[in-house]
Design a protein around this motif. Structure first.
Motif, PDB file in Angstrom:
ATOM      1  N   ARG A  97       4.834  -4.065  11.161  1.00 22.67           N
ATOM      2  CA  ARG A  97       6.623  -2.848  10.564  1.00 22.67           C
ATOM      3  C   ARG A  97       6.297  -1.926   9.029  1.00 22.67           C
ATOM      4  O   ARG A  97       4.940  -2.794   7.974  1.00 22.67           O
ATOM      5  N   PRO A  98       7.168  -0.894   8.841  1.00 19.19           N
ATOM      6  CA  PRO A  98       6.861  -0.940   8.089  1.00 19.19           C
ATOM      7  C   PRO A  98       7.258  -1.315   6.421  1.00 19.19           C
ATOM      8  O   PRO A  98       5.789  -1.315   5.302  1.00 19.19           O
ATOM      9  N   GLU A  99       7.437  -2.856   6.845  1.00 18.58           N
ATOM     10  CA  GLU A  99       7.060  -3.525   5.045  1.00 18.58           C
ATOM     11  C   GLU A  99       6.423  -3.959   5.139  1.00 18.58           C
ATOM     12  O   GLU A  99       5.614  -4.696   3.861  1.00 18.58           O
ATOM     13  N   PHE A 142      12.617  -0.358   7.206  1.00 16.18           N
ATOM     14  CA  PHE A 142      13.118  -0.503   5.743  1.00 16.18           C
ATOM     15  C   PHE A 142      12.207  -0.442   4.881  1.00 16.18           C
ATOM     16  O   PHE A 142      10.629  -0.586   4.899  1.00 16.18           O
ATOM     17  N   LEU A 143      12.392   0.589   3.841  1.00 16.70           N
ATOM     18  CA  LEU A 143      11.969   1.052   2.686  1.00 16.70           C
ATOM     19  C   LEU A 143      12.219   0.200   1.202  1.00 16.70           C
ATOM     20  O   LEU A 143      13.705   0.504   0.990  1.00 16.70           O
ATOM     21  N   SER A 144      10.790  -0.512   0.323  1.00 16.03           N
ATOM     22  CA  SER A 144      11.439  -0.725  -0.660  1.00 16.03           C
ATOM     23  C   SER A 144      11.669  -0.079  -1.509  1.00 16.03           C
ATOM     24  O   SER A 144      11.314   0.961  -1.950  1.00 16.03           O
ATOM     25  N   PRO A 145      12.835  -1.198  -2.671  1.00 12.47           N
ATOM     26  CA  PRO A 145      12.187   0.026  -3.248  1.00 12.47           C
ATOM     27  C   PRO A 145      11.156   0.604  -4.432  1.00 12.47           C
ATOM     28  O   PRO A 145      11.631   2.059  -4.981  1.00 12.47           O
ATOM     29  N   ALA A 146      10.099  -0.137  -4.184  1.00 12.75           N
ATOM     30  CA  ALA A 146       8.743   0.071  -5.236  1.00 12.75           C
ATOM     31  C   ALA A 146       8.363   0.671  -4.320  1.00 12.75           C
ATOM     32  O   ALA A 146       7.721   1.996  -5.164  1.00 12.75           O
ATOM     33  N   LEU A 147       8.589   0.722  -2.968  1.00 15.69           N
ATOM     34  CA  LEU A 147       8.000   2.259  -2.060  1.00 15.69           C
ATOM     35  C   LEU A 147       8.480   3.661  -2.523  1.00 15.69           C
ATOM     36  O   LEU A 147       8.212   4.649  -2.749  1.00 15.69           O
TER      37      LEU A 147
END
Length: 152
Positions: A62-64, A112-117
Motif C-alpha cells: 500500500r502507499p503507506e 494515504f500519504l503521511s505528512p513526512a512524505l
C-alpha cells in the motif's frame, strides 16, 4: 500482486537523462532520451524521462508501505530534485498507480500519504500524479454491479 505501485518521474524538454543524473547525483531505473523513438515509425520524443521505481517491500504494498523507501532516499536527494525543479529545466512528480481488481478488498482502497512524505515531496518540488484503473466483471443482471455503480 499489489494494488499499488509508485515511481518518481523527472521529465525535461532540454536535459538528456545523463544530464539529469549528473544534476541529481544518481542514475535512474529507466530512462528515455530526447529524440529517441518508441518504435521506428514513431515520431522522435520531444522530452527526456528519468524514472526511479519505488520497490515494494514484503507485504501488501500500500502507499503507506512504500513511503519508507522514498523517505529513505533522503533529504539530500529531495533537495537535489527541488533545485532541478526550481531551475525550470525539469518537472518532478511522484506517480501513484492504483489498480482496483476487487472492490471488496480494503487493501485496494484509499490512498494515504503521511505528512513526512508530503514534506519530502515539497522539498523535491514534486507534484503528485495519481493514476487509477478499475478492473472488474460487472453484473448486468442486478441493480448494482460489483464496482458499485448503478446498472442501466
Amino acid at each position: 500482486m499489489s494494488a499499488f505501485r509508485m515511481y518518481l518521474r523527472v521529465v525535461s524538454e532540454s536535459l538528456q537523462p545523463e544530464q539529469i543524473s549528473a544534476r541529481l547525483g544518481t542514475g535512474p531505473d529507466e530512462a528515455t532520451a530526447i529524440g529517441s523513438r518508441r518504435r521506428s515509425q514513431s515520431p522522435p520524443r520531444a522530452h527526456a524521462t528519468w524514472i526511479r521505481h519505488v520497490p515494494a517491500p514484503a507485504g501488501p504494498g500500500r502507499p503507506e508501505d512504500l513511503e519508507p523507501v522514498i523517505l529513505g532516499w533522503g533529504p539530500a536527494f529531495a533537495a537535489a530534485l527541488g533545485r532541478l525543479a526550481a531551475s525550470g529545466d525539469a518537472d518532478v512528480s511522484l506517480v501513484v498507480v492504483q489498480e482496483l481488481t476487487d472492490p471488496e478488498d480494503p487493501q485496494q482502497k484509499g490512498i494515504f500519504l503521511s505528512p513526512a512524505l508530503l514534506a519530502w515531496l515539497a522539498e523535491a518540488g514534486a507534484s503528485l500524479d495519481v493514476d487509477q484503473y478499475v478492473y472488474c466483471d460487472c453484473d448486468e443482471q442486478g441493480d448494482r454491479d460489483p464496482c458499485g455503480s448503478v446498472s442501466p
